[in-house]
Design a protein around this motif. Structure first.
Motif, PDB file in Angstrom:
ATOM      1  N   ALA A 157       0.814  -1.065  -0.155  1.00 61.63           N
ATOM      2  CA  ALA A 157      -0.094   0.087  -0.256  1.00 61.63           C
ATOM      3  C   ALA A 157       0.708   1.297  -0.228  1.00 61.63           C
ATOM      4  CB  ALA A 157      -0.845   0.103   1.453  1.00 61.63           C
ATOM      5  N   GLU A 158       2.133   1.071   0.728  1.00 58.09           N
ATOM      6  CA  GLU A 158       2.649   2.065   0.499  1.00 58.09           C
ATOM      7  C   GLU A 158       3.559   2.007  -0.463  1.00 58.09           C
ATOM      8  OE1 GLU A 158       5.118   1.897   4.083  1.00 58.09           O
ATOM      9  OE2 GLU A 158       3.657   2.892   5.422  1.00 58.09           O
ATOM     10  N   ASP A 159       3.984   1.443  -1.608  1.00 55.11           N
ATOM     11  CA  ASP A 159       4.693   1.544  -2.250  1.00 55.11           C
ATOM     12  C   ASP A 159       3.763   2.412  -3.843  1.00 55.11           C
ATOM     13  OD1 ASP A 159       7.121   1.127  -4.165  1.00 55.11           O
ATOM     14  OD2 ASP A 159       5.928  -1.210  -4.545  1.00 55.11           O
ATOM     15  N   GLN A 160       4.022   3.119  -3.977  1.00 58.88           N
ATOM     16  CA  GLN A 160       4.123   4.380  -4.813  1.00 58.88           C
ATOM     17  C   GLN A 160       3.796   4.287  -6.084  1.00 58.88           C
ATOM     18  OE1 GLN A 160       2.857   7.755  -4.113  1.00 58.88           O
ATOM     19  NE2 GLN A 160       3.649   7.465  -1.654  1.00 58.88           N
ATOM     20  N   GLN A 161       5.197   3.470  -6.865  1.00 62.27           N
ATOM     21  CA  GLN A 161       5.098   2.943  -7.898  1.00 62.27           C
ATOM     22  C   GLN A 161       3.702   2.226  -8.026  1.00 62.27           C
ATOM     23  OE1 GLN A 161       9.562   1.693  -8.997  1.00 62.27           O
ATOM     24  NE2 GLN A 161       9.683   4.264  -8.857  1.00 62.27           N
ATOM     25  N   HIS A 162       3.975   1.565  -6.997  1.00 63.22           N
ATOM     26  CA  HIS A 162       3.099   0.309  -7.196  1.00 63.22           C
ATOM     27  C   HIS A 162       1.461   0.382  -7.926  1.00 63.22           C
ATOM     28  CE1 HIS A 162       1.541  -4.230  -6.893  1.00 63.22           C
ATOM     29  NE2 HIS A 162       0.972  -3.589  -5.641  1.00 63.22           N
ATOM     30  N   ALA A 163       1.326   1.451  -6.285  1.00 61.23           N
ATOM     31  CA  ALA A 163       0.474   2.061  -6.580  1.00 61.23           C
ATOM     32  C   ALA A 163      -0.719   2.851  -7.849  1.00 61.23           C
ATOM     33  CB  ALA A 163      -0.423   2.856  -5.443  1.00 61.23           C
ATOM     34  N   ALA A 164       0.665   3.092  -8.735  1.00 60.55           N
ATOM     35  CA  ALA A 164       0.763   4.556 -10.008  1.00 60.55           C
ATOM     36  C   ALA A 164       0.187   3.209 -11.181  1.00 60.55           C
ATOM     37  CB  ALA A 164       1.923   4.945  -9.920  1.00 60.55           C
ATOM     38  N   ARG A 165       0.295   1.933 -10.992  1.00 56.06           N
ATOM     39  CA  ARG A 165       0.133   1.094 -12.215  1.00 56.06           C
ATOM     40  C   ARG A 165      -2.020   0.990 -11.544  1.00 56.06           C
ATOM     41  NH1 ARG A 165       5.034  -1.333 -10.952  1.00 56.06           N
ATOM     42  NH2 ARG A 165       3.614  -2.900  -9.579  1.00 56.06           N
ATOM     43  N   ARG A 166      -2.248   1.456 -12.354  1.00 59.69           N
ATOM     44  CA  ARG A 166      -3.626   1.494 -12.282  1.00 59.69           C
ATOM     45  C   ARG A 166      -5.084   1.042 -13.721  1.00 59.69           C
ATOM     46  NH1 ARG A 166      -5.655   7.392  -8.570  1.00 59.69           N
ATOM     47  NH2 ARG A 166      -4.148   7.087  -6.961  1.00 59.69           N
ATOM     48  N   SER A 167      -6.119   0.641 -13.654  1.00 56.33           N
ATOM     49  CA  SER A 167      -6.718   0.587 -14.694  1.00 56.33           C
ATOM     50  C   SER A 167      -8.489   0.621 -13.787  1.00 56.33           C
ATOM     51  CB  SER A 167      -6.133  -1.038 -14.792  1.00 56.33           C
ATOM     52  OG  SER A 167      -6.396  -1.457 -13.485  1.00 56.33           O
ATOM     53  N   GLU A 168      -9.036  -0.012 -15.390  1.00 56.57           N
ATOM     54  CA  GLU A 168     -10.516   0.176 -14.325  1.00 56.57           C
ATOM     55  C   GLU A 168     -10.870  -0.424 -13.579  1.00 56.57           C
ATOM     56  OE1 GLU A 168     -13.391   0.497 -17.392  1.00 56.57           O
ATOM     57  OE2 GLU A 168     -13.212   2.695 -17.485  1.00 56.57           O
ATOM     58  N   VAL A 169     -11.458  -0.164 -12.895  1.00 56.96           N
ATOM     59  CA  VAL A 169     -12.477  -1.144 -11.683  1.00 56.96           C
ATOM     60  C   VAL A 169     -14.124  -1.429 -11.595  1.00 56.96           C
ATOM     61  CG1 VAL A 169     -11.947  -1.720  -8.831  1.00 56.96           C
ATOM     62  CG2 VAL A 169      -9.965  -1.068 -10.734  1.00 56.96           C
ATOM     63  N   ASN A 170     -14.228  -2.539 -12.007  1.00 58.10           N
ATOM     64  CA  ASN A 170     -15.485  -2.242 -11.286  1.00 58.10           C
ATOM     65  C   ASN A 170     -15.710  -2.793  -9.829  1.00 58.10           C
ATOM     66  OD1 ASN A 170     -18.330  -2.914 -10.772  1.00 58.10           O
ATOM     67  ND2 ASN A 170     -18.563  -4.636 -12.732  1.00 58.10           N
ATOM     68  N   LEU A 171     -16.219  -2.162  -8.919  1.00 55.37           N
ATOM     69  CA  LEU A 171     -16.421  -1.931  -7.604  1.00 55.37           C
ATOM     70  C   LEU A 171     -17.243  -2.878  -6.835  1.00 55.37           C
ATOM     71  CD1 LEU A 171     -15.313  -0.809  -4.722  1.00 55.37           C
ATOM     72  CD2 LEU A 171     -16.983   0.966  -5.092  1.00 55.37           C
ATOM     73  N   ALA A 172     -17.770  -3.609  -7.807  1.00 52.86           N
ATOM     74  CA  ALA A 172     -19.079  -4.641  -7.252  1.00 52.86           C
ATOM     75  C   ALA A 172     -18.489  -5.672  -7.684  1.00 52.86           C
ATOM     76  CB  ALA A 172     -20.676  -3.631  -7.804  1.00 52.86           C
ATOM     77  N   VAL A 173     -17.548  -6.280  -8.078  1.00 48.66           N
ATOM     78  CA  VAL A 173     -16.999  -7.155  -8.386  1.00 48.66           C
ATOM     79  C   VAL A 173     -16.242  -7.326  -7.742  1.00 48.66           C
ATOM     80  CG1 VAL A 173     -15.730  -8.676  -9.531  1.00 48.66           C
ATOM     81  CG2 VAL A 173     -17.768  -7.141 -10.992  1.00 48.66           C
ATOM     82  N   LEU A 174     -15.373  -6.857  -7.280  1.00 48.07           N
ATOM     83  CA  LEU A 174     -14.744  -6.470  -6.266  1.00 48.07           C
ATOM     84  C   LEU A 174     -15.621  -6.938  -4.874  1.00 48.07           C
ATOM     85  CD1 LEU A 174     -11.278  -4.574  -6.664  1.00 48.07           C
ATOM     86  CD2 LEU A 174     -11.773  -6.435  -7.654  1.00 48.07           C
ATOM     87  N   ALA A 175     -16.569  -6.071  -4.411  1.00 49.29           N
ATOM     88  CA  ALA A 175     -16.865  -6.086  -3.003  1.00 49.29           C
ATOM     89  C   ALA A 175     -17.860  -7.745  -3.101  1.00 49.29           C
ATOM     90  CB  ALA A 175     -18.024  -4.888  -2.926  1.00 49.29           C
ATOM     91  N   ILE A 176     -18.739  -8.299  -4.072  1.00 47.48           N
ATOM     92  CA  ILE A 176     -18.579  -9.468  -4.333  1.00 47.48           C
ATOM     93  C   ILE A 176     -18.314 -10.516  -3.999  1.00 47.48           C
ATOM     94  CG2 ILE A 176     -20.355 -11.095  -5.601  1.00 47.48           C
ATOM     95  CD1 ILE A 176     -21.504  -8.671  -7.013  1.00 47.48           C
ATOM     96  N   GLU A 177     -16.607 -10.952  -4.582  1.00 45.94           N
ATOM     97  CA  GLU A 177     -16.255 -11.726  -4.671  1.00 45.94           C
ATOM     98  C   GLU A 177     -15.669 -11.182  -3.234  1.00 45.94           C
ATOM     99  OE1 GLU A 177     -13.391 -11.098  -7.831  1.00 45.94           O
ATOM    100  OE2 GLU A 177     -14.349 -11.542  -9.274  1.00 45.94           O
ATOM    101  N   THR A 178     -15.089 -10.412  -2.767  1.00 43.35           N
ATOM    102  CA  THR A 178     -15.425 -10.079  -1.568  1.00 43.35           C
ATOM    103  C   THR A 178     -15.662 -11.150  -0.342  1.00 43.35           C
ATOM    104  OG1 THR A 178     -13.350  -8.592  -1.628  1.00 43.35           O
ATOM    105  CG2 THR A 178     -14.065  -9.001   0.844  1.00 43.35           C
ATOM    106  N   VAL A 179     -16.760 -11.104   0.172  1.00 44.21           N
ATOM    107  CA  VAL A 179     -17.855 -11.061   1.141  1.00 44.21           C
ATOM    108  C   VAL A 179     -17.773 -13.106   0.502  1.00 44.21           C
ATOM    109  CG1 VAL A 179     -19.967 -11.361   0.722  1.00 44.21           C
ATOM    110  CG2 VAL A 179     -19.560  -9.206   0.536  1.00 44.21           C
ATOM    111  N   ARG A 180     -18.110 -13.498  -0.376  1.00 45.62           N
ATOM    112  CA  ARG A 180     -18.041 -14.787  -0.890  1.00 45.62           C
ATOM    113  C   ARG A 180     -16.969 -15.594  -0.057  1.00 45.62           C
ATOM    114  NH1 ARG A 180     -19.400 -14.876  -7.456  1.00 45.62           N
ATOM    115  NH2 ARG A 180     -21.885 -14.194  -7.512  1.00 45.62           N
ATOM    116  N   ASP A 181     -15.550 -14.361  -0.167  1.00 47.18           N
ATOM    117  CA  ASP A 181     -14.367 -15.090   0.235  1.00 47.18           C
ATOM    118  C   ASP A 181     -14.281 -15.704   2.025  1.00 47.18           C
ATOM    119  OD1 ASP A 181     -13.177 -15.859  -2.001  1.00 47.18           O
ATOM    120  OD2 ASP A 181     -11.807 -13.361  -2.259  1.00 47.18           O
ATOM    121  N   PHE A 182     -15.443 -14.470   2.705  1.00 48.64           N
ATOM    122  CA  PHE A 182     -15.236 -14.694   3.808  1.00 48.64           C
ATOM    123  C   PHE A 182     -16.940 -15.785   4.465  1.00 48.64           C
ATOM    124  CE2 PHE A 182     -12.569 -11.370   3.708  1.00 48.64           C
ATOM    125  CZ  PHE A 182     -11.350 -11.393   5.000  1.00 48.64           C
TER     126      PHE A 182
END
Length: 499
Positions: A320-345
């Motif tokens: 999270a603190e790595d600036q270069q790592h965080a700078a590599r951005r792309s388009e994200v569907n927040l709903a997809v990540l939220a649903i997958e995380t809920v399923r994992d837990f």
């Protein structure tokens, strides 16, 4: 060689910018001096030439009658022998003269002397000058129109011209130029030397500042003294001091973080060692039973799980603190990540008898997208859900919610629970590494919310904490107020991203 050529000398650059104008101005100065010297040299000789032309004009205007000229043995308008001798007396230059009649016919003098090409307005006795050539030789010409005495008036006039070669003028011009330019050959090198000395003295404080910085110990991050530096360098030194201060704070924070991490890792590692030594002792003494070994192995597994979780959280914090790592951005569907995380837990929520659910658009129906790093945003959601599951008692509820702004500007993520909540005084402190809310006995790493805040900052988002339920309602039914974490991301519609 390329690395060396990439460095630029401030001293050399200032010297170049100061000397380059001198080298450009010097030829201009020579040209201007030549023009001025030519003008100065022309004035006295033009005055003399004009007097000769005026004298000749007076002679032509007062020419005696033809009978008198015949007795004197010369033609009409011819110069007297003494006047002609005066014109030819100049040894340095050749003097020409010419007298043209009322119809432009040659009355006396040199036939090859050209007449004015564009005649100025004819004003009797007004003297004019021009530059011309005779036999491919440059001359200076003085001319005027004369009205002879005894003739009827009218517009027609006689032309009188006197011309002189430029030898004396050129010599005087050269003498003036030599008198002005030669001293400059001494002054110019002296000026360059003085400029070099002035620059060397002016840059001396910079060299002193460089020596002071180079002589510092690598651990000395104290501010540079701003009292002994020039005003022009003060902003640079202030910026360096600001950088040193931020670097010092960062190093102190890292040291504090490492100390806390070592302390947090010490507990599970000590438990591992204790349980292993206890099992080894019981085996050596012959008093071990399958149940006791199973209990020791269970404690070892739990301690190793805690240590692994702590290491994973530390790695997530570093990502999270790595600036270069965080700078590599792309388009994200927040709903997809939220649903997958809920399923994992879900298995973990069922183990704790918690109601874990998702509210929001389906993955295929989400109309907004955010710009970010998918791995970091997934880590953010996981840590918020993990934190909610840790602090929610059995029988409680945890809800993950995605809310899309109808205007297409913001996409909101909410994770709320029915746990004990977070007091207002602690809502800022919970984002500090290794901080745990007072009055809780939850077994966590203390890094989850710190990771969340770091990811939020990396994505220029906003995070807020409030109660899930009103405090007055909590006092009535006795249940916990719960905690709601709200993260707001800048978003854009899907249709815009498709283009």
């Amino acid at each position: 060689m390329a690395a060396e050529s990439g460095h630029r000398s401030l001293f050399g650059e200032i010297l170049d910018w100061m000397l380059a104008p001198l080298l450009v101005i010097w030829p201009i100065s020579v040209a201007l001096t030549w023009l001025v010297a030519q003008g100065i040299a022309n004035k006295p000789y033009d005055r003399e030439l004009g007097e000769m032309a005026r004298t000749l004009g007076l002679q032509v205007a007062t020419e005696p009658a033809p009978a008198d000229l015949a007795r004197r043995g010369r033609s009409r308008y011819a110069l007297a022998p003494e006047a002609a001798a005066l014109l030819r007396a100049d040894e340095a230059d050749t003097v020409y003269y010419q007298v043209l009649g009322l119809r432009g016919e040659l009355l006396s003098g040199d036939r090859h002397l050209p007449v004015p090409e564009a005649e100025p307005p004819v004003v009797p006795w007004e003297l004019h000058f021009r530059d011309d050539e005779i036999n491919n030789e440059s001359v200076r010409v003085a001319f005027l129109w004369v009205a002879p005495e005894g003739m009827a008036g009218g517009e027609r006039r006689m032309l009188v011209q006197v011309a002189e070669t430029l030898g004396k003028r050129s010599r005087l011009t050269n003498e003036i130029i030599k008198g002005v330019i030669l001293p400059q050959f001494v002054i110019l090198p002296l000026a360059v030397l003085l400029v070099w000395l002035a620059l060397a003295r002016g840059i001396a404080p910079l060299n002193d500042l460089q020596r002071r910085i180079r002589s510092r110990d690598s651990s000395d991050l104290s501010p540079i003294d701003e009292q002994r530096i020039p005003d022009e360098v003060a902003p640079l030194v202030q910026a360096i001091n600001d950088l040193l201060e931020r670097l010092d704070q960062s190093i102190r924070a890292q040291k504090h973080f490492l100390a806390d991490a070592a302390h947090q890792l010490k507990t599970p590692l000590a438990g591992l060692r204790t349980q292993a030594e206890l099992a080894q002792r019981e085996i050596d003494e012959g008093r071990s039973s399958p149940a006791e070994l199973r209990r020791s192995l269970k404690h070892i597994a739990l301690s190793s799980q805690r240590a692994a979780h702590m290491v994973n959280q530390l790695l997530a914090m570093a990502r999270a603190e790595d600036q270069q790592h965080a700078a590599r951005r792309s388009e994200v569907n927040l709903a997809v990540l939220a649903i997958e995380t809920v399923r994992d837990f879900v298995p973990r929520a069922m183990e704790k008898r918690l109601d874990l659910g998702y509210e929001g658009p389906e993955a295929s129906q989400a109309s907004l997208r955010i710009s970010g790093h998918p791995l970091l945003i997934r880590e953010l959601i996981r840590n918020l859900v993990d934190n909610a599951l840790l602090y929610t008692p059995a029988g409680g509820t945890v809800t993950v919610r995605v809310v899309e702004d109808p205007f297409g500007q913001v996409c909101v993520l909410q994770v709320e629970d029915s746990g004990p909540g977070i007091a207002e005084a602690e809502r800022e402190q919970v984002f500090q590494p290794f901080y745990r809310a007072l009055g809780t006995n939850v077994d966590g790493s203390g890094l989850g919310l710190a990771i969340v805040r770091e990811i939020v900052q990396q994505h220029d988002a906003e995070i807020a904490v409030d109660d899930t339920r009103a405090r007055r309602q909590v006092e009535v039914d006795g249940a916990g107020p719960g905690a709601r974490f709200t993260v707001r991301f800048a978003a854009h519609p899907l249709a815009t991203s498709a283009h």
